[in-house]
Design a protein around this motif. Structure first.
Motif, mmCIF file in Angstrom:
data_model
loop_
_atom_site.group_PDB
_atom_site.id
_atom_site.type_symbol
_atom_site.label_atom_id
_atom_site.label_comp_id
_atom_site.label_asym_id
_atom_site.label_seq_id
_atom_site.Cartn_x
_atom_site.Cartn_y
_atom_site.Cartn_z
ATOM 1 N N LYS A 88 0.794 -1.231 0.000
ATOM 2 C CA LYS A 88 0.000 0.000 0.000
ATOM 3 C C LYS A 88 0.823 1.277 0.000
ATOM 4 N N ASP A 89 2.021 1.233 0.535
ATOM 5 C CA ASP A 89 2.812 2.444 0.740
ATOM 6 C C ASP A 89 3.724 2.715 -0.451
ATOM 7 N N PRO A 90 3.394 3.713 -1.285
ATOM 8 C CA PRO A 90 4.229 3.994 -2.468
ATOM 9 C C PRO A 90 5.605 4.541 -2.106
ATOM 10 N N GLU A 91 5.774 4.964 -0.855
ATOM 11 C CA GLU A 91 7.076 5.490 -0.424
ATOM 12 C C GLU A 91 7.947 4.410 0.218
ATOM 13 N N ALA A 92 7.513 3.175 0.190
ATOM 14 C CA ALA A 92 8.245 2.086 0.847
ATOM 15 C C ALA A 92 9.450 1.669 0.013
ATOM 16 N N TRP A 93 10.342 2.586 -0.215
ATOM 17 C CA TRP A 93 11.534 2.301 -1.010
ATOM 18 C C TRP A 93 12.782 2.194 -0.160
ATOM 19 N N SER A 94 12.686 2.638 1.096
ATOM 20 C CA SER A 94 13.870 2.562 1.933
ATOM 21 C C SER A 94 13.565 1.704 3.146
ATOM 22 N N ILE A 95 14.603 1.247 3.797
ATOM 23 C CA ILE A 95 14.396 0.372 4.940
ATOM 24 C C ILE A 95 13.959 1.137 6.178
ATOM 25 N N VAL A 96 14.094 2.442 6.195
ATOM 26 C CA VAL A 96 13.788 3.220 7.388
ATOM 27 C C VAL A 96 12.285 3.216 7.652
ATOM 28 N N GLY A 97 11.881 2.636 8.753
ATOM 29 C CA GLY A 97 10.497 2.674 9.187
ATOM 30 C C GLY A 97 9.560 1.699 8.510
ATOM 31 N N ASP A 98 10.007 0.961 7.520
ATOM 32 C CA ASP A 98 9.102 0.090 6.787
ATOM 33 C C ASP A 98 9.077 -1.339 7.308
ATOM 34 N N GLU A 99 10.132 -1.755 7.958
ATOM 35 C CA GLU A 99 10.149 -3.128 8.423
ATOM 36 C C GLU A 99 9.447 -3.246 9.767
ATOM 37 N N LYS A 100 8.874 -4.374 10.012
ATOM 38 C CA LYS A 100 8.216 -4.649 11.299
ATOM 39 C C LYS A 100 9.270 -4.729 12.390
ATOM 40 N N ALA A 101 10.354 -5.399 12.101
ATOM 41 C CA ALA A 101 11.399 -5.582 13.106
ATOM 42 C C ALA A 101 12.696 -5.988 12.431
ATOM 43 N N SER A 102 13.787 -5.574 13.023
ATOM 44 C CA SER A 102 15.085 -6.134 12.657
ATOM 45 C C SER A 102 15.436 -7.109 13.757
ATOM 46 N N LEU A 103 15.752 -8.303 13.371
ATOM 47 C CA LEU A 103 16.085 -9.318 14.354
ATOM 48 C C LEU A 103 17.504 -9.104 14.860
ATOM 49 N N PRO A 104 17.840 -9.716 15.992
ATOM 50 C CA PRO A 104 19.203 -9.571 16.508
ATOM 51 C C PRO A 104 20.230 -9.874 15.428
ATOM 52 N N ILE A 105 21.290 -9.108 15.439
ATOM 53 C CA ILE A 105 22.312 -9.228 14.401
ATOM 54 C C ILE A 105 23.187 -10.444 14.659
ATOM 55 N N HIS A 106 23.394 -11.203 13.609
ATOM 56 C CA HIS A 106 24.315 -12.330 13.671
ATOM 57 C C HIS A 106 25.744 -11.805 13.613
ATOM 58 N N THR A 107 26.682 -12.618 14.025
ATOM 59 C CA THR A 107 28.087 -12.216 13.973
ATOM 60 C C THR A 107 28.727 -12.526 12.628
ATOM 61 N N SER A 108 28.015 -13.262 11.778
ATOM 62 C CA SER A 108 28.512 -13.557 10.433
ATOM 63 C C SER A 108 27.318 -13.695 9.491
ATOM 64 N N MET A 109 27.581 -14.012 8.244
ATOM 65 C CA MET A 109 26.545 -14.045 7.213
ATOM 66 C C MET A 109 25.428 -15.026 7.543
ATOM 67 N N VAL A 110 24.184 -14.549 7.420
ATOM 68 C CA VAL A 110 23.024 -15.408 7.650
ATOM 69 C C VAL A 110 22.930 -16.416 6.513
ATOM 70 N N GLN A 111 22.737 -17.667 6.865
ATOM 71 C CA GLN A 111 22.667 -18.745 5.886
ATOM 72 C C GLN A 111 21.251 -19.231 5.631
ATOM 73 N N GLY A 112 20.418 -19.226 6.653
ATOM 74 C CA GLY A 112 19.078 -19.769 6.484
ATOM 75 C C GLY A 112 18.111 -19.188 7.488
ATOM 76 N N GLY A 113 16.839 -19.396 7.225
ATOM 77 C CA GLY A 113 15.810 -18.906 8.133
ATOM 78 C C GLY A 113 14.522 -19.669 7.947
ATOM 79 N N ALA A 114 13.695 -19.670 8.991
ATOM 80 C CA ALA A 114 12.398 -20.340 8.921
ATOM 81 C C ALA A 114 11.465 -19.734 9.960
ATOM 82 N N TYR A 115 10.199 -19.593 9.582
ATOM 83 C CA TYR A 115 9.170 -19.209 10.540
ATOM 84 C C TYR A 115 8.723 -20.436 11.311
#
Length: 157
Positions: A88-115
């Motif tokens: 719905k948001d035509p201004e959703a071009w940047s990461i600022v304010g658009d994501e629901k949450a940033s998860l805790p930062i990993h110490t190295s490259m993320v390899q996989g994920g699952a809900y």
């Protein structure tokens, strides 16, 4: 229809398509191309939204079980996006304010994920090797565990 019949064929245009995910209702396709997360209609391939999601490549993208959220993984960061807001948001071009949450930062490259099956948590793995389980309601870590050997390239519930 034969299982080998091609229903649609699209060329997306960017040199690196790292990830594809189809929404649970089959109406949306999320693509990770370079540092962009893109939402497309599965009906005709039309680009519905393009968001610069990460500084690095979008290495993984996946829909929540209810289809209301997308998790994107790039570099050492995982982000959760509200699908309805992105559409719905035509201004959703940047990461600022658009994501629901940033998860805790990993110490190295993320390899996989699952809900989790209920969509309340996200598991992620990196090449440290470490696995994390994060509660999406408050961002708390339920688990952060270094593995003894080998980096898991995927995680599942």
């Amino acid at each position: 229809m034969e299982t080998s019949d091609v229903q649609h064929r699209w060329k997306f245009g960017l040199p690196h398509s790292w990830q594809l995910a189809v929404s649970p209702d089959g109406k949306l396709l999320a693509t990770g191309e370079d540092d962009w997360l893109q939402l497309r209609s599965t009906e005709d391939g039309k680009l519905l939204r393009r968001v610069q999601a990460h500084i690095h490549n979008v290495d993984r993208a996946l829909f929540s079980p209810d289809g209301k959220r997308i998790a994107s993984f790039g570099g050492n960061i995982a982000r959760i996006w509200e699908v309805e807001r992105l559409l719905k948001d035509p201004e959703a071009w940047s990461i600022v304010g658009d994501e629901k949450a940033s998860l805790p930062i990993h110490t190295s490259m993320v390899q996989g994920g699952a809900y989790s099956p209920d969509g309340a948590s996200v598991a992620s793995s990196d090449n440290q090797p470490r696995i994390m389980l994060t509660n999406l309601a408050d961002g708390s870590q339920k688990l952060s565990e270094e593995l003894g050997v080998g980096a898991p390239s995927s995680v599942a519930f």
